[in-house]
Design an enzyme around this catalytic site. Structure first.
Site, PDB file in Angstrom:
ATOM      1  N   ALA A 110       0.769  -1.131   0.010  1.00 42.19           N
ATOM      2  CA  ALA A 110      -0.089  -0.113  -0.115  1.00 42.19           C
ATOM      3  C   ALA A 110       0.818   1.186   0.064  1.00 42.19           C
ATOM      4  O   ALA A 110       0.118   2.333  -0.206  1.00 42.19           O
ATOM      5  CB  ALA A 110      -0.840  -0.060   1.255  1.00 42.19           C
ATOM      6  N   PRO A 112       3.048   4.494  -0.947  1.00 44.23           N
ATOM      7  CA  PRO A 112       2.899   5.421   0.244  1.00 44.23           C
ATOM      8  C   PRO A 112       1.352   5.677   0.322  1.00 44.23           C
ATOM      9  O   PRO A 112       1.030   6.621   0.997  1.00 44.23           O
ATOM     10  CB  PRO A 112       3.323   6.768  -0.313  1.00 44.23           C
ATOM     11  N   GLY A 114      -1.231   5.791  -2.384  1.00 43.71           N
ATOM     12  CA  GLY A 114      -1.957   6.433  -3.731  1.00 43.71           C
ATOM     13  C   GLY A 114      -3.111   5.684  -3.713  1.00 43.71           C
ATOM     14  O   GLY A 114      -4.244   6.435  -4.284  1.00 43.71           O
ATOM     15  N   ARG A 138       8.569   2.810   4.517  1.00 42.24           N
ATOM     16  CA  ARG A 138       7.640   3.321   3.573  1.00 42.24           C
ATOM     17  C   ARG A 138       6.171   3.262   4.190  1.00 42.24           C
ATOM     18  O   ARG A 138       5.157   4.066   3.914  1.00 42.24           O
ATOM     19  CB  ARG A 138       7.608   2.519   2.214  1.00 42.24           C
ATOM     20  N   CYS A 231       2.654  -1.375 -12.705  1.00 38.02           N
ATOM     21  CA  CYS A 231       2.763  -0.244 -13.840  1.00 38.02           C
ATOM     22  C   CYS A 231       3.901  -0.722 -14.700  1.00 38.02           C
ATOM     23  O   CYS A 231       4.927  -0.089 -14.931  1.00 38.02           O
ATOM     24  CB  CYS A 231       3.326   1.072 -13.059  1.00 38.02           C
TER      25      CYS A 231
HETATM   26  N1  SAM Z   1      -0.052   0.787  -3.869  1.00 30.78           N
HETATM   27  C1  SAM Z   1       1.100   1.926  -3.674  1.00 30.78           C
HETATM   28  C2  SAM Z   1       0.381   3.456  -3.999  1.00 30.78           C
HETATM   29  O1  SAM Z   1      -0.523   3.404  -4.697  1.00 30.78           O
HETATM   30  O2  SAM Z   1       0.781   4.410  -3.472  1.00 30.78           O
HETATM   31  C3  SAM Z   1       2.278   1.709  -4.521  1.00 30.78           C
HETATM   32  C4  SAM Z   1       2.740   0.340  -4.226  1.00 30.78           C
HETATM   33  S1  SAM Z   1       4.185  -0.068  -4.919  1.00 30.78           S
HETATM   34  C5  SAM Z   1       4.081  -0.231  -6.477  1.00 30.78           C
HETATM   35  C6  SAM Z   1       4.730  -1.538  -4.478  1.00 30.78           C
HETATM   36  C7  SAM Z   1       4.914  -1.620  -2.935  1.00 30.78           C
HETATM   37  O3  SAM Z   1       5.149  -3.059  -2.636  1.00 30.78           O
HETATM   38  C8  SAM Z   1       6.243  -0.974  -2.244  1.00 30.78           C
HETATM   39  O4  SAM Z   1       5.986  -0.058  -1.447  1.00 30.78           O
HETATM   40  C9  SAM Z   1       7.091  -1.958  -1.608  1.00 30.78           C
HETATM   41  O5  SAM Z   1       7.699  -1.658  -0.269  1.00 30.78           O
HETATM   42  C10 SAM Z   1       6.046  -2.952  -1.302  1.00 30.78           C
HETATM   43  N2  SAM Z   1       6.644  -4.406  -1.202  1.00 30.78           N
HETATM   44  C11 SAM Z   1       7.553  -5.021  -1.947  1.00 30.78           C
HETATM   45  N3  SAM Z   1       7.296  -6.407  -1.542  1.00 30.78           N
HETATM   46  C12 SAM Z   1       6.427  -6.447  -0.982  1.00 30.78           C
HETATM   47  C13 SAM Z   1       5.914  -7.712  -0.106  1.00 30.78           C
HETATM   48  N4  SAM Z   1       6.331  -8.935  -0.225  1.00 30.78           N
HETATM   49  N5  SAM Z   1       4.925  -7.706   0.748  1.00 30.78           N
HETATM   50  C14 SAM Z   1       4.048  -6.348   0.929  1.00 30.78           C
HETATM   51  N6  SAM Z   1       4.544  -5.235   0.093  1.00 30.78           N
HETATM   52  C15 SAM Z   1       5.630  -5.381  -0.748  1.00 30.78           C
END
Ligand code: SAM
Length: 453
Positions: A110, A112, A114, A138, A231
């Site tokens: 989730a 930051p 958005g 984060r 994305c």
């Molecule tokens: N949904 C967010 C938004 O709209 O602001 C953006 C998410 S970003 C694409 C992907 C996120 O997944 C990152 O913040 C990262 O820290 C997290 N992440 C990476 N591996 C993960 C895991 N195994 N479990 C949960 N979160 C994870």
């Protein structure tokens, strides 16, 4: 911009004759957008009070492009949580997961926030949202954004999805997996991502994406819906992930993404219900989304409505007399000096790393209750007895946001001040934070880490 050679080969294969058009899209500037927070204000009313030249994002009912010299991050309305700054295509996943008030919702990746802030707005204060991110730092930013947006029915966690699945098997009606990915759809916006792709391309993410989807399947209730988004354009991170999940779990089926928009492209490999967003087809960056439904219906075990539990310290009880919100059915938790209010549907599970459990009401220190910044943001102006509503153009508004002491004007002195002295400072009718009356001055209680710089 220099695109990786291997990436160009893949894209040429994927897009065929559209490839040239895709390359030409790099000549267009990326779009900037803001999404109105409908937990606080309707898009119609926001358009009336906003100073900028806004144009509707055609596929997002509360999304707008802003142009030119507008700097919406430096405006009191931003500090009042009236909108979130977001790239327009990134608004799509949360707008296409059909969340209704009262749902139990999980945003698994989730930070930051958005999408989590939009999911919280769609709940309209009923049901609850568990917003998780594995990165604790984060997740701190995620918590701030949810609090700024005024979301009160939230759990914020920083946990491994496998552990969440142990704690909440079939626990959610709606789940968003906005997975970490190779970011191919963001190359125009951030050229560093193209350079980073050479070190961490699609192969680096496929495994974690599969694990996230498997955990999400475990947590989805029968009849529930799961939206997967990235994305990026790679088949390996998108359609192939979904097709593998569908093969392993026959109780899942793809659903069309609605409402459909003419610029959407259908998914590849026969997954026509999924949606691809390309920068050469729509005014936004690249995205992929797939919506899945789990078969069956969920028999809600007649969950007892939580009785108000835990006694509030008298100082907090006294303060809450000024708050016109019905907390019946809520559970109050006191942890160290801090007091939290948990809505009836919310369950805290042992062993999970939480950053926030419910709404932080405030803390009791040396026999005094101090209301929290989160409480101010979660309230509506009408829900607090003593209010000072400043115009966003009043220089005292920015002074307040900078943490400075502000003074009352003669006509405001005494008038609505209460013996306790707590005032809810608002701008154009929307809360910004608390202040405490001290003679003719208001002692600033705006959260220091949130100050206007
Ligand atoms: N949904 C967010 C938004 O709209 O602001 C953006 C998410 S970003 C694409 C992907 C996120 O997944 C990152 O913040 C990262 O820290 C997290 N992440 C990476 N591996 C993960 C895991 N195994 N479990 C949960 N979160 C994870």
């Amino acid at each position: 911009m220099k695109l990786p050679e291997k990436y160009c080969l893949e894209m040429r294969k994927l897009l065929g004759e559209d490839y040239q058009e895709y390359l030409e899209s790099f000549g267009q500037p990326p779009r900037s957008g803001l999404r109105v927070n409908t937990l606080k204000i309707s898009p119609e009313r926001f358009l009336k009070i906003s100073e900028w030249d806004l144009r509707a994002v055609p596929w997002i009912p509360n999304g707008f492009y802003y142009e030119g010299a507008a700097s919406p991050a430096r405006h009191p309305h931003y500090y009042a949580g009236l909108y979130y700054l977001q790239e327009p295509s990134a608004m799509t996943p949360a707008s296409r997961l059909p969340v209704s008030p009262g749902d139990r919702v999980l945003d698994l990746c989730a930070a930051p926030g958005g999408k989590a802030t939009e999911l919280a707005a769609r709940l309209q204060g009923r049901g609850f949202l568990l917003a998780n991110d594995i990165s604790a730092s984060r997740a701190g930013g995620l918590l701030k954004n949810l609090e700024l947006a005024g979301a009160a029915n939230i759990l914020v966690a920083s946990e491994d999805p496998g552990r969440l699945a142990e704690a909440w098997p079939e626990g959610f009606d709606k789940i968003l997996v906005d997975a970490p990915c190779s970011g191919e759809g963001m190359f125009r916006r951030d050229s560093r991502m193209a350079a980073y792709w050479e070190q961490a391309g699609p192969d680096s993410y496929a495994e974690v994406q599969a694990r996230l989807l498997q955990a999400a399947w475990r947590m989805l209730r029968p009849g529930g819906k799961l939206l997967y988004s990235t994305c990026t354009f790679s088949l390996k991170e998108n359609e192939e992930q979904i097709l593998k999940l569908l093969k392993n779990h026959p109780d899942l089926s793809p659903e069309p993404v609605t409402p459909y928009f003419e610029g959407f492209e259908p998914g590849k490999l026969g997954l026509s219900e999924a949606v691809r967003i390309y920068p050469h087809k729509m005014p936004g960056e690249g995205h992929f989304l797939a919506l899945l439904k789990k078969s069956g219906t969920f028999e809600a075990a007649s969950e007892p409505v939580r009785k108000r539990k835990g006694t509030l310290p008298p100082e907090a009880e006294d303060f809450l007399k000024q708050v016109r919100r019905d907390f019946s059915g809520y559970e109050f938790l006191c942890h160290k000096e801090q007091i939290y209010a948990l809505c009836p549907e919310m369950e805290i599970k042992k062993g999970i790393r939480f950053l926030r459990t419910g709404l932080l009401l405030g803390s009791v220190r040396r026999g005094r209750f101090e209301p929290s910044q989160a409480l101010a943001m979660a309230l509506k102006k009408e829900e607090f007895d003593s209010v000072l509503d400043l115009s966003s153009a009043d220089p005292r508004t920015v002074k307040y946001l900078k943490g400075e002491t502000i003074s009352l004007l003669p006509e405001q002195e005494g008038g609505r001040a209460r013996a306790s002295g707590w005032q809810l400072i608002c701008t154009d009718g929307f809360p910004l934070g608390f202040a405490k009356l001290a003679g003719q001055n208001l002692k600033n209680k705006y959260q220091p880490g949130w100050r206007w710089q």
